[in-house]
Design an enzyme around this catalytic site. Structure first.
Site, PDB file in Angstrom:
ATOM      1  N   ARG A 142      34.679  43.449  86.024  1.00 44.98           N
ATOM      2  CA  ARG A 142      33.868  43.102  84.851  1.00 44.98           C
ATOM      3  C   ARG A 142      33.042  41.851  85.157  1.00 44.98           C
ATOM      4  O   ARG A 142      31.863  41.784  84.824  1.00 44.98           O
ATOM      5  CB  ARG A 142      34.794  42.864  83.656  1.00 44.98           C
ATOM      6  CG  ARG A 142      34.095  42.396  82.400  1.00 44.98           C
ATOM      7  CD  ARG A 142      34.921  42.664  81.163  1.00 44.98           C
ATOM      8  NE  ARG A 142      35.945  41.651  80.919  1.00 44.98           N
ATOM      9  CZ  ARG A 142      36.863  41.734  79.958  1.00 44.98           C
ATOM     10  NH1 ARG A 142      36.903  42.794  79.176  1.00 44.98           N
ATOM     11  NH2 ARG A 142      37.733  40.795  79.774  1.00 44.98           N
TER      12      ARG A 142
ATOM     13  N   ARG B 148      46.466  35.109  79.413  1.00 47.70           N
ATOM     14  CA  ARG B 148      46.200  36.134  78.387  1.00 47.70           C
ATOM     15  C   ARG B 148      47.207  37.278  78.518  1.00 47.70           C
ATOM     16  O   ARG B 148      47.668  37.833  77.519  1.00 47.70           O
ATOM     17  CB  ARG B 148      44.754  36.648  78.507  1.00 47.70           C
ATOM     18  CG  ARG B 148      43.745  35.653  77.926  1.00 47.70           C
ATOM     19  CD  ARG B 148      42.343  35.840  78.481  1.00 47.70           C
ATOM     20  NE  ARG B 148      41.753  37.120  78.153  1.00 47.70           N
ATOM     21  CZ  ARG B 148      40.732  37.666  78.837  1.00 47.70           C
ATOM     22  NH1 ARG B 148      40.217  37.027  79.876  1.00 47.70           N
ATOM     23  NH2 ARG B 148      40.248  38.820  78.471  1.00 47.70           N
TER      24      ARG B 148
ATOM     25  N   LYS C 160      39.971  48.629  75.637  1.00 51.61           N
ATOM     26  CA  LYS C 160      39.904  48.739  74.168  1.00 51.61           C
ATOM     27  C   LYS C 160      38.457  48.648  73.676  1.00 51.61           C
ATOM     28  O   LYS C 160      38.026  49.448  72.877  1.00 51.61           O
ATOM     29  CB  LYS C 160      40.697  47.604  73.479  1.00 51.61           C
ATOM     30  CG  LYS C 160      42.169  47.539  73.818  1.00 51.61           C
ATOM     31  CD  LYS C 160      42.880  46.460  72.999  1.00 51.61           C
ATOM     32  CE  LYS C 160      42.412  45.051  73.283  1.00 51.61           C
ATOM     33  NZ  LYS C 160      42.721  44.541  74.629  1.00 51.61           N
TER      34      LYS C 160
ATOM     35  N   ARG D  33      32.413  35.549  80.689  1.00 55.93           N
ATOM     36  CA  ARG D  33      33.275  34.931  79.676  1.00 55.93           C
ATOM     37  C   ARG D  33      34.051  33.764  80.283  1.00 55.93           C
ATOM     38  O   ARG D  33      34.555  33.869  81.388  1.00 55.93           O
ATOM     39  CB  ARG D  33      34.286  35.976  79.177  1.00 55.93           C
ATOM     40  CG  ARG D  33      33.706  36.948  78.192  1.00 55.93           C
ATOM     41  CD  ARG D  33      34.669  38.055  77.871  1.00 55.93           C
ATOM     42  NE  ARG D  33      36.001  37.592  77.483  1.00 55.93           N
ATOM     43  CZ  ARG D  33      36.885  38.347  76.855  1.00 55.93           C
ATOM     44  NH1 ARG D  33      36.575  39.593  76.520  1.00 55.93           N
ATOM     45  NH2 ARG D  33      38.068  37.877  76.551  1.00 55.93           N
TER      46      ARG D  33
HETATM   47  P1  AMP Z   1      39.342  39.332  73.443  1.00 57.83           P
HETATM   48  O1  AMP Z   1      37.849  39.375  73.503  1.00 57.83           O
HETATM   49  O2  AMP Z   1      39.926  40.313  72.470  1.00 57.83           O
HETATM   50  O3  AMP Z   1      39.981  39.425  74.802  1.00 57.83           O
HETATM   51  O4  AMP Z   1      39.737  37.885  72.861  1.00 57.83           O
HETATM   52  C1  AMP Z   1      39.376  36.714  73.550  1.00 57.83           C
HETATM   53  C2  AMP Z   1      40.187  35.537  73.039  1.00 57.83           C
HETATM   54  O5  AMP Z   1      39.935  35.331  71.640  1.00 57.83           O
HETATM   55  C3  AMP Z   1      41.701  35.698  73.135  1.00 57.83           C
HETATM   56  O6  AMP Z   1      42.213  35.372  74.414  1.00 57.83           O
HETATM   57  C4  AMP Z   1      42.163  34.721  72.060  1.00 57.83           C
HETATM   58  O7  AMP Z   1      42.056  33.384  72.478  1.00 57.83           O
HETATM   59  C5  AMP Z   1      41.113  34.933  70.963  1.00 57.83           C
HETATM   60  N1  AMP Z   1      41.509  36.029  70.047  1.00 57.83           N
HETATM   61  C6  AMP Z   1      40.873  37.213  69.855  1.00 57.83           C
HETATM   62  N2  AMP Z   1      41.498  37.960  68.932  1.00 57.83           N
HETATM   63  C7  AMP Z   1      42.580  37.228  68.533  1.00 57.83           C
HETATM   64  C8  AMP Z   1      43.637  37.454  67.612  1.00 57.83           C
HETATM   65  N3  AMP Z   1      43.726  38.596  66.911  1.00 57.83           N
HETATM   66  N4  AMP Z   1      44.561  36.469  67.465  1.00 57.83           N
HETATM   67  C9  AMP Z   1      44.493  35.314  68.142  1.00 57.83           C
HETATM   68  N5  AMP Z   1      43.537  35.034  69.045  1.00 57.83           N
HETATM   69  C10 AMP Z   1      42.564  35.982  69.228  1.00 57.83           C
END
Ligand code: AMP
Length: 192
Positions: A127, A150, A13, A139
């Site tokens: 990654r 996740r 994404k 990360r």
């Molecule tokens: P990402 O970088 O999109 O994989 O997000 C990393 C982490 O941020 C996720 O595993 C959640 O803990 C938090 N997070 C990001 N976007 C959201 C969202 N829309 N709702 C809830 N938690 C979020």
């Protein structure tokens, strides 16, 4: 152009959203990036979100809804935006629908990247290896345990969004298993 990217962690994404920002001249709004920056700044939101994020769980809907609502009011979103990682739950999708209506805005499309789960773990490992090789910081949720969590959160809370957006007629599904350029071309085709 106002777009949402849907797909499990590691589906690509962020990569695709970045490429489209150049094509359309609109920003990529990654709630994950915004939350990581709040954590780095040790803001109130960051302090509340850190442990939840490290465990691979979702931050509360109220926190992310507010962050997104404020962000899309910024001048650089006037021509549109690409939401990457939001909405992630049905209540977030409903909050977004309401938020956009109140702001007099409409979504153009929801792009779902379909990928096979075995590939996701390999992508996460790649990654991590690439980040380490480039001297970057990995990360804190890119480890097997948090990644598994996740994926579970995705299956349980985010996957139902496909039906939500299929009902509204906005869902466009793209095969995310192809190479990056092929996926980009397919996204451009479904948006044309
Ligand atoms: P990402 O970088 O999109 O994989 O997000 C990393 C982490 O941020 C996720 O595993 C959640 O803990 C938090 N997070 C990001 N976007 C959201 C969202 N829309 N709702 C809830 N938690 C979020």
């Amino acid at each position: 152009m106002r777009l949402i990217f849907l797909g499990p962690p590691g589906a690509g994404k962020g990569t695709q959203a970045k490429l489209l920002t150049e094509r359309y001249g609109i920003p990529q709004l990654s709630t994950g990036d915004m939350l990581r920056s709040a954590v780095a700044q040790q803001s109130e939101v960051g302090k509340r979100a850190k442990a939840v994020m490290d465990a691979g769980q979702l931050v509360s809907d109220d926190i992310v809804n507010e962050i997104v609502s404020d962000r899309i009011d910024a001048p650089d979103c006037a021509k549109g935006f690409i939401l990457d990682g939001y909405p992630r739950t049905v209540p977030q999708a409903i909050a977004l629908d309401r938020m956009l209506e109140e702001k007099g805005l409409k979504l153009d499309a929801v792009i779902e990247l379909k990928v096979d789960e075995a590939a996701l773990v390999r992508r996460m490992e790649n990654r991590v290896a690439e980040t380490v090789a480039a001297g970057g910081t990995v990360r804190s949720d890119d480890n097997p345990e948090a990644f598994r969590r996740r994926l579970e959160e995705y299956r349980e809370k985010t996957a139902p969004l496909s039906q939500h957006y299929a009902r509204t007629g906005q869902l466009k599904t793209v095969d995310g298993m192809a190479d990056v350029d092929t996926v980009t071309a397919e996204i451009e085709r479904v948006l044309a």
